[in-house]
Design an enzyme around this catalytic site. Structure first.
Site, PDB file in Angstrom:
ATOM      1  N   ASP A 292       0.767  -1.239   0.000  1.00 18.83           N
ATOM      2  CA  ASP A 292       0.000   0.000   0.000  1.00 18.83           C
ATOM      3  C   ASP A 292       0.806   1.301   0.000  1.00 18.83           C
ATOM      4  O   ASP A 292       0.611   2.161  -0.836  1.00 18.83           O
ATOM      5  CB  ASP A 292      -0.950   0.015   1.201  1.00 18.83           C
ATOM      6  CG  ASP A 292      -1.946  -1.126   1.165  1.00 18.83           C
ATOM      7  OD1 ASP A 292      -1.562  -2.215   0.721  1.00 18.83           O
ATOM      8  OD2 ASP A 292      -3.083  -0.936   1.595  1.00 18.83           O
TER       9      ASP A 292
ATOM     10  N   CYS B 230      -2.951  -8.375  -1.893  1.00 16.85           N
ATOM     11  CA  CYS B 230      -4.272  -9.007  -1.744  1.00 16.85           C
ATOM     12  C   CYS B 230      -5.135  -8.812  -2.986  1.00 16.85           C
ATOM     13  O   CYS B 230      -5.115  -7.768  -3.618  1.00 16.85           O
ATOM     14  CB  CYS B 230      -4.961  -8.474  -0.501  1.00 16.85           C
ATOM     15  SG  CYS B 230      -4.083  -8.878   1.017  1.00 16.85           S
TER      16      CYS B 230
ATOM     17  N   SER C 286      -9.379   0.907   4.271  1.00 18.02           N
ATOM     18  CA  SER C 286      -8.683  -0.032   3.399  1.00 18.02           C
ATOM     19  C   SER C 286      -9.413  -0.080   2.068  1.00 18.02           C
ATOM     20  O   SER C 286     -10.633   0.128   1.996  1.00 18.02           O
ATOM     21  CB  SER C 286      -8.670  -1.417   4.046  1.00 18.02           C
ATOM     22  OG  SER C 286      -8.341  -2.407   3.107  1.00 18.02           O
TER      23      SER C 286
END
Length: 557
Positions: free
Chosen positions: A120, A191, A468
């Site tokens: 991220d 992910c 998120s």
């Protein structure tokens, strides 16, 4: 400055003696020195495979006439850091990564860099460094994780966060939860949904800093290794042609990135990172620009958590280039811009094909006529808040309800899982912004708990923190000014009626200006929870979410 500053001339004999200590040959010292910035680690699933990509990049550099040298970059796994003190240390690493990479590149006089990030803050931090240092640079990420499979359906990390709420609500057994635990993250990689890491990796293609497939080729595919070799080859071409990051990351390129962001339905965290990267490139992006881009850019993809498709599906459908090709059908993108391929956007897209119109909708049949992200304003967010509109169910696009106010994430989660949040409520989590968190922690646990408890289509969540990319629902973050500096979100009281109108870009609390002024006069600032170390320094320097949570000294504004 280039590597000759440490390799050439009589006065550099001491420097060459140290390069000898590294095992460099005289021939290698005459080649361009390429910093291979690799964030491989054994604690981040998205980074456990980066050593293999690093070796592939080094091969590509060497066979094209360069001298590759690996240097490190840090990374935090947001999923592992989620829901405890560790999440305060996520966003703040973006600036540590940018600063440390600047130090390594300039101290060692690199001629070029190949960035190997994946997760991220790692991707935007290295993009910030690339713009700041401004030597030829190319990106090759670690690639997305494959989706997990449970009961014949694809699943991902957001599925297990929501499963926790389902177990608490009695809608799932603990044995089933264990099955999720063992199967939702089946491989290395970032992910598998359109979460922040994959959003930013896709945007490296859109902005012109990564080769085709950088954002979408799965981590475990051998094509990812080939991509890394090609990136190693290509950095030498960029040096030869003197194509630098600021030649690529122009204002028009950022507008392209925003448009692709809207079409893909990326994470709201892109609204923090793109302004921060642009600032390093000498470009200004404000949130009003984002709404203007959204107005003309249809949302073409509904990847998890917004829909049932995953990054591997996007790759098979044609990847980011296929999405961009759709956008060119309405002249939404500037296509004469140079990229790291050495070619223009138009040349890159020449052979792009949309191979699955269920994954990438044609531009004349979009999921939404407007982009996947909306920026809101109102008396609750005078300086804006952000929502991933593509992940909001239709019945929550306009909503009014009573505020349920919490000054920390843990209290909110206890209330949600304890059954104290009811249909129609608006959960407020405050004092978790850039200064108040400190570090603007993500609120994946409460949003997932709301979804898992069956309240995703009836409860909104508003915060001065962030979400998120795995969050879905009416989750409005980055509310600015934040509570820690006395923003209106600090003045909301239990039971106040909150009004959300996403189509009209409004976020309001139904109280009078006079009552707001009375509350403001009575407000007292809170002392930050953490008073030592890096977070203390960060708290004093960080700006608000609407400005990208960048660090500034007084007088820099």
């Amino acid at each position: 400055m280039n590597s000759e500053a440490v390799t050439k001339g009589i006065g550099r004999a001491p420097h060459r003696s140290l390069l000898n200590a590294l095992g460099w040959t005289e021939e290698e010292m005459k080649k361009p020195v390429i910093g291979v910035v690799c964030s491989q680690s054994e604690v981040v699933p998205g980074h456990m495979n980066l050593d293999k990509l690093c070796e592939a990049v080094k091969l590509g550099v060497a066979e094209s006439g360069g001298m590759p040298v690996m240097v490190p970059a840090i990374a935090v796994c947001d999923g592992i850091a989620m829901g405890h003190t560790g999440m305060k240390y996520s966003l703040v690493t973006r600036d540590l990564i940018a600063d440390s990479t600047e130090c390594l590149a300039l101290a060692h006089a690199f001629d070029g860099m190949v960035m190997i990030p994946n997760c991220d803050k790692n991707v935007p931090g290295l993009l910030m460094a690339a713009a700041r240092v401004n030597i030829p640079t190319i990106f090759v990420s670690g690639g997305p994780m494959l989706a997990g499979h449970i009961d014949g359906r694809k699943r991902s990390l957001s599925s297990i966060f929501e499963a926790v709420g389902e177990v608490t609500a009695g809608r799932m057994t603990e044995d089933k939860l264990r099955e999720y635990e063992e199967n939702v993250c089946p491989s290395c990689g970032s992910c598998s949904g359109m979460y922040t890491a994959n959003s930013m990796n896709c945007l490296t293609e859109a902005i012109g800093m990564g080769l085709r497939g950088n954002g979408t080729i799965p981590a475990v595919y051998s094509a990812r290794i080939r991509l890394a070799k090609h990136a190693g080859n290509q950095i030498m071409t960029l040096i030869e042609k003197n194509i630098r990051p600021r030649d690529i990351m122009t204002e028009d390129a950022f507008m392209n990135a925003l448009a692709v962001d809207m079409a893909l339905g990326c994470s709201t965290n892109t609204m923090l990172h793109l302004p921060a990267i642009a600032r390093e490139a000498g470009v200004t992006i404000d949130m009003e620009i984002a709404n203007a881009v959204s107005e003309k850019t249809p949302n073409l993809c509904h990847l998890a958590p917004a829909g049932p498709t995953y990054m591997e599906d996007l790759e098979e459908a044609g990847g980011v280039y296929a999405v961009m090709k759709e956008l060119t059908k309405r002249d939404i993108l500037k296509t004469d811009l140079i990229t790291v391929t050495g070619k223009t956007v138009a040349e890159n897209l020449q052979h792009a094909v949309n191979r699955n119109e269920n994954v990438i909708r044609p531009i004349d049949n979009p999921y939404l006529e407007k982009g996947g992200i909306a920026v809101l304003r109102g008396n609750l967010a005078p300086d804006t808040g952000v929502v991933k509109a593509a992940a909001v169910v239709p019945e929550m696009m306009v909503h009014e309800g009573p505020a349920r106010v919490f000054d920390c994430e843990d209290d909110a989660i206890s209330a949600i899982l304890g059954g104290r949040i009811k249909e129609g409520d608006v959960v407020i989590i405050r004092y978790v912004g850039p200064k108040g968190g400190p570090g603007m922690p993500e609120m994946l646990s409460p949003t997932s708990a709301i979804a898992g408890m069956g309240l995703g289509s009836s409860v909104a969540l508003i915060t001065d923190g962030r979400f998120s990319g795995a969050s879905r629902g009416a989750s409005i973050g980055h509310v600015s000014p934040e509570a820690a500096v006395g923003g209106p979100i600090a003045l909301v009281e239990e039971g106040d009626i909150i009004s959300v109108n996403i189509p009209e870009h409004r976020l309001d609390v139904r109280i009078s200006d006079e009552e707001m002024a009375r509350r403001r006069a009575a407000w007292q600032p809170r002392e930050a929870d953490i008073q030592t170390g890096y977070l203390r320094r960060y708290t004093h320097l960080v700006t608000s979410g609407n400005r990208g949570a960048v660090l500034e000294l007084k007088g820099d504004e």
